[in-house]
Design an enzyme around this catalytic site. Sequence first.
Site, PDB file in Angstrom:
ATOM      1  N   GLU A 116       0.517  -2.553  12.452  1.00 26.88           N
ATOM      2  CA  GLU A 116       1.452  -4.134  12.509  1.00 26.88           C
ATOM      3  C   GLU A 116       1.651  -4.801  13.171  1.00 26.88           C
ATOM      4  O   GLU A 116       1.498  -5.937  14.052  1.00 26.88           O
ATOM      5  CB  GLU A 116       2.057  -4.482  11.467  1.00 26.88           C
ATOM      6  N   LYS A 165       3.122   0.624  16.435  1.00 22.96           N
ATOM      7  CA  LYS A 165       4.010  -0.424  15.236  1.00 22.96           C
ATOM      8  C   LYS A 165       4.090   1.507  14.362  1.00 22.96           C
ATOM      9  O   LYS A 165       4.884   2.085  14.254  1.00 22.96           O
ATOM     10  CB  LYS A 165       4.077  -0.905  14.235  1.00 22.96           C
ATOM     11  N   GLN A 166       2.600   1.618  14.084  1.00 20.92           N
ATOM     12  CA  GLN A 166       2.581   2.724  12.405  1.00 20.92           C
ATOM     13  C   GLN A 166       1.980   3.851  12.923  1.00 20.92           C
ATOM     14  O   GLN A 166       0.248   3.276  13.640  1.00 20.92           O
ATOM     15  CB  GLN A 166       3.639   2.561  12.012  1.00 20.92           C
ATOM     16  N   TRP A 177       1.183  -1.100  -0.069  1.00 20.85           N
ATOM     17  CA  TRP A 177      -0.233  -0.344   0.099  1.00 20.85           C
ATOM     18  C   TRP A 177       1.302   1.371  -0.035  1.00 20.85           C
ATOM     19  O   TRP A 177       0.411   2.471  -0.034  1.00 20.85           O
ATOM     20  CB  TRP A 177      -0.980   0.319   1.083  1.00 20.85           C
ATOM     21  N   ASP A 178       2.038   1.328  -0.053  1.00 27.36           N
ATOM     22  CA  ASP A 178       3.086   2.504   0.238  1.00 27.36           C
ATOM     23  C   ASP A 178       3.028   2.765  -1.207  1.00 27.36           C
ATOM     24  O   ASP A 178       2.880   4.405  -0.890  1.00 27.36           O
ATOM     25  CB  ASP A 178       4.562   1.604  -0.002  1.00 27.36           C
TER      26      ASP A 178
HETATM   27  C1  BGC Z   1       4.399  -1.769   7.664  1.00 22.16           C
HETATM   28  C2  BGC Z   1       4.092  -1.665   6.188  1.00 22.16           C
HETATM   29  C3  BGC Z   1       4.581  -1.211   4.392  1.00 22.16           C
HETATM   30  C4  BGC Z   1       5.908  -2.600   4.544  1.00 22.16           C
HETATM   31  C5  BGC Z   1       6.559  -2.052   3.566  1.00 22.16           C
HETATM   32  C6  BGC Z   1       5.978  -2.488   6.795  1.00 22.16           C
HETATM   33  O1  BGC Z   1       7.373  -2.443   8.170  1.00 22.16           O
HETATM   34  O2  BGC Z   1       4.237  -2.097   8.253  1.00 22.16           O
HETATM   35  O3  BGC Z   1       3.164  -0.463   6.621  1.00 22.16           O
HETATM   36  O4  BGC Z   1       3.840  -1.818   4.133  1.00 22.16           O
HETATM   37  O5  BGC Z   1       6.667  -2.680   5.794  1.00 22.16           O
HETATM   38  O6  BGC Z   1       7.151  -0.730   3.609  1.00 22.16           O
END
Ligand code: BGC
Length: 795
Positions: free
Chosen positions: A488, A592-593, A361-362
């Site tokens: 995550e 986490k984010q 999704w980035d």
């Molecule tokens: C993140 C995801 C991201 C992926 C690729 C993961 O560490 O939690 O949101 O899509 O890395 O960058």
Amino acid sequence: MINHPSYAVEPWAVRETGLDLDTLAQSESVLALSNGHIGWRGNLDEGEPHGLPGSYLNGVHEVHSLPYAEAGYGYPESGQTVVNVANGKIIRLLVDDEPFDLRYGELHSHERVLDLRAGVLHRTCEWTSPSGRRVKVRSSRLVSLTQRAVAAVTYEVEPQGCEVRVVLQSELVANEELPRVVGDPRVAKTLQSPLESLEHAAEGNRLRLLHRTRNSGLRVAAAAGHTVVGPEGTRLSSESSEDVARLTVTSVLRDGQRLTMEKLVAYGWSAMRSLPGLRDQVDAALAGASGGAWQGLAAEQRAYLDAFWARADVEIDGDERIQQAVRFALFHVLQAGARAEQRALPAKGLTGSGYDGHAFWDTESFVLPLLTYSEPSAVRDALSWRRSTLPAARARATQLGLRGAAFPWRTIDGAECSAYWPAGSAAFHVNADIAEAVVRYVSATGDTAFDRDCGLELLVETARMWRSLGHHDHHGRFHIDGVTGPDEYTAVKDDNTYTNLMAAANLRAAADAAARYPDRATELGLDEEETASWRDAADAMYVPYNSELRVHEQHEGFTRLEHWDFDGTRPDQYPLLLHFPYFDLYRKQVIKQADLVLAMYTRGEYFDAEHKARNFTYYESLTVRDSSLSASCQAVMAAEIGHLRLAYEYLVEAALTDLEDLARNTRDGLHLASLAGTWTALVAGFGGMRPRGDTLAFTPKLPERFRRLAFRLQTRGRRLLIEIEHCAATYTLLEGAPLSLWHYDSSVTVATNAPQRLRIDPQPRLLQPSQPPGRAPLGHDAGTGAVTEVEGPAA
Ligand code: BGC
């Protein structure tokens, strides 16, 4: 993390003034060149020493089985990994029979410069061989932004005060050996010798290798042509074998003489085209480029980039480091998207093999926003790629018992490659992220042909998925249960607020688009009942809220979970995912984010200012930023709420993620989402830019550190310049018909001859929210010029 200032701070270049073999792999990512189709890591010309050799072609991958100790229904069975194609960068040098290898002899100077305006990587070095012969070597390299299949190198060697016999070996090398790395799930699977030879040739100064990936069956071609200039007696010969094609040049150089080589490399690949077809393709690409050779390619490259900077540059007065970082970021994001032409934009672009070369999704949520306002054709192509993967996404939805399309969490060719269900397929929000990118692109460009022919279908199929994934409860409220949001460290939960609000927007956008194109909607099998059911679901979307704390919940029940023991977590235990079981992370309040905080940005209309501030403070104290996708989102919301210093600190962190190797994994490739997030932190953060209807709204405010922030944008066929100072903002229309914009609550119309300068009220000082212990953003001390180390790497 790099502990020394490795790159000089300059406005238009990234300059490495020495060579540190310990950080070679990191610099190979930073100095990578790409056009979205070809990717060349910044490996040294002579191939060795290297951190991670990398030559990629977007889409070329190998498949492998995904083994499970305990398999389950619907688990993806096949994984995909980006593979190295033939390395065309290599030019080996022998000086009086001794290999030019920087691990031996004496290196007097070594400089590499990535020129962000020229789109060229330059290298200059002086070296004395173990037997005492001193030479100066200069090379330049580009991956053409104008000729998609072509890359080029110039190479020059010159003895210093001596006579030397030199040999240049210019090569195409397939199946290079790769270093094995174990223990980090974010590193690519190492596939040794993934290519099998189909044909090889060396004719005069032309080289060609044709290979096929063993399991995925993709045919890959690389060809090279050379122009050599040297003193009389310079001799050329060429040879080829299955994995190596080589042109050898020998010459004796007296002091003051030079041997120069121009090498053009062309690549092509196809799952369908015949061997002769592919051979002709690379030969034609070489012929097309060889007219003006290096000079011509370099001039085209410069012109292409001049045009890009004229519509996309960001200027910062008062902060040279961030100035450099944002241009570096823009350059790499452009490189990733410019000529990807209906292929995926991987999380690392084509700068490394991290995450197996997968796109997430980035792309839609982080990279495409920047490209929408600077290189919209790249967005159209990226979304057309998503559409081309609809068959796989529909099949996946069917397999999961859903309607419409379920887009993959991670993929190269459209098939789901995530073997970890809770932070993979369950992250259904990727569907809504794609829908959001469609809406953003159409609103920014007014591209109705795309809207009708491509966007509508993406919106419809994603909306169908949401309608079948969720359900109305007995009160009529619509729930989406058992999904994973952006964070995550939380998985498979009911009613993730980000997911629900994004799904609601997706459902409404799909119904609106269907109403715009009724004929096309009928062809897609839509009727009024179905679109009405989407609007009902969107209107009834449930959003969990804790009325005691008066904060929105990240998901139903989140705020009643046990808090993570931050005080008992050591600095070296970050990122938590490498030190604690997911089982424990999932059942505690630790983030986490940005997730709820991201929802407040993308679906800002849902939250009032008071809740934004309170929610932000609540989630700030729980967010550890083990993902590099977090800082930019936090920067945007911190700025909106008025925490300008904190917003600046997050900007610094996003901006320096790769230049300072904050996550300690830049070696595997750049963090494109974080690079693009640097722009977002500036433009959506301090610029306060949000789409409003078919135009843009701004709520500018500057952090103390900046004197001026200026950015250029392209929207609806206009070019705009927005300049922000502490007490006023100036909106200038550089090109195009007059346009109405919003400055805070005032509507202003800009015309080419009438810039608008508007006042910015002083910002109230707010109490800064705090982060978990030890997790203050990197830029925390940036005001004093020092950079504090973050406690641990991010993913
Ligand atoms: C993140 C995801 C991201 C992926 C690729 C993961 O560490 O939690 O949101 O899509 O890395 O960058």
